[in-house]
Design an enzyme around this catalytic site. Structure first.
Site, short mmCIF file in Angstrom:
data_model
loop_
_atom_site.label_atom_id
_atom_site.label_comp_id
_atom_site.label_asym_id
_atom_site.label_seq_id
_atom_site.Cartn_x
_atom_site.Cartn_y
_atom_site.Cartn_z
N LYS A 114 0.66 4.66 6.84
CA LYS A 114 0.09 5.45 5.74
C LYS A 114 0.63 6.87 5.83
O LYS A 114 1.29 7.24 6.79
CB LYS A 114 -1.46 5.51 5.84
CG LYS A 114 -2.16 4.18 5.85
CD LYS A 114 -2.28 3.57 4.48
CE LYS A 114 -2.95 2.21 4.57
NZ LYS A 114 -2.27 1.12 3.94
N SER A 125 0.80 -1.23 0.00
CA SER A 125 0.00 0.00 0.00
C SER A 125 0.83 1.27 0.00
O SER A 125 0.28 2.34 -0.23
CB SER A 125 -0.94 0.02 1.20
OG SER A 125 -0.19 0.07 2.39
#
Lengths: 108, 168
Positions: free
Chosen positions: B94, B50
């Site tokens: 993230k 990701s």
């Protein structure tokens, strides 16, 4: 959290161990970190766990409109005992488990 | 008979005292290590697609510090470690793309089309997104997350050695 807790201040014992090994259950009083202000740690009661369907009156002071939500996975629905003056999941929505700081055991 | 046992124990008294002192030094060191690892700075192994191309698919070891989020020094563009709102036992890495009060527009499903959605990040929340938009489950799926779920800020990558350095 009247009448459970005294409005002008209480000293409570809260434990932080059980949150690692088990999920909170309905009726527990938990210390959470507020999703609105990360410096505040309000104390509320768990009314619904993930998967529960909760019906609540959005604003008991002004109207009678109901709202029904399903608590998503990984979240709990917390509510103060004194619903007329409590900012809780009826205002800021279900709270993820990661925000639960501990479970209240008893009053000191 | 008991006299012999007593004299035997007395001989070992000095050694027992020394052993206890050494064990307590080790215990203190382990406590200090734990506090540093948990609350100050630690290494974390991150893996997954990701955050490509910033972080590798097969796994990197990064140095993350756990002090900034307590003082509110987390800003836009920081790579942070957060506790997943869907699974409290998982930590995800993230980038922060929106702070409270920001209005963000994003593409709801980059694989399908160009339909865009606009959101306002509520008070006390942040918007996190993986650098690899096609393979990341982030705030585009579970919404803005409360600021308190942030547990650390990534500083630099320490392993693999050929990619040592800051994460840009």
């Amino acid at each position: 959290m009247t009448p459970t807790l005294h409005p002008s201040g209480n000293v409570l014992l809260a434990e932080r161990i059980s949150k690692r090994y088990q999920k909170p259950s309905r009726g527990d009083i938990v210390v959470i970190r507020s999703p609105e202000n990360p410096n505040k740690t309000p104390i509320k009661r768990v009314v619904g766990i993930e998967g529960d369907c909760i019906s609540f009156v959005i604003d008991p002071v002004t109207s009678d409109i109901y709202q029904t939500i399903v608590v998503p996975k990984g979240h709990v629905f917390v509510q103060g005992d004194y619903t007329h003056n409590s900012r809780d999941s009826r205002n800021f929505g279900p709270v993820p488990y990661g925000l639960i700081q501990g479970r209240v055991l008893w009053r000191v | 008979m008991s006299m012999r046992v007593l004299s035997f124990l007395k001989q070992w008294r000095g050694t027992a005292k020394e052993a206890f002192e050494n064990v307590s030094i080790v215990a203190k060191f382990l406590c200090l290590l734990h506090v540093t690892d948990r609350y100050i700075i630690s290494t974390t192994h991150v893996h997954g697609p990701s955050m490509l191309p910033t972080l590798n698919l097969t796994g990197d070891v990064i140095l993350a510090e756990h002090l900034s989020h307590r003082f509110g020094k987390i800003g836009l563009g920081d790579v942070v470690l957060v506790r997943s709102p869907r699974d409290p036992n998982r930590m995800v890495t993230k980038r922060i793309l929106g702070l409270e009060g920001d209005r963000l527009t994003f593409s709801a499903d980059p694989l399908v089309g160009d339909a865009s959605v606009s959101v306002l990040v509520p008070k006390g929340h942040v918007w996190i997104q993986g650098d690899n938009l096609y393979a990341s489950t982030d705030s585009r799926h579970f919404g803005p997350i409360p600021y308190s779920l942030i547990e650390g800020k990534a500083l630099l990558r320490v392993w693999p050695p050929e990619y040592f350095g800051s994460l840009r």
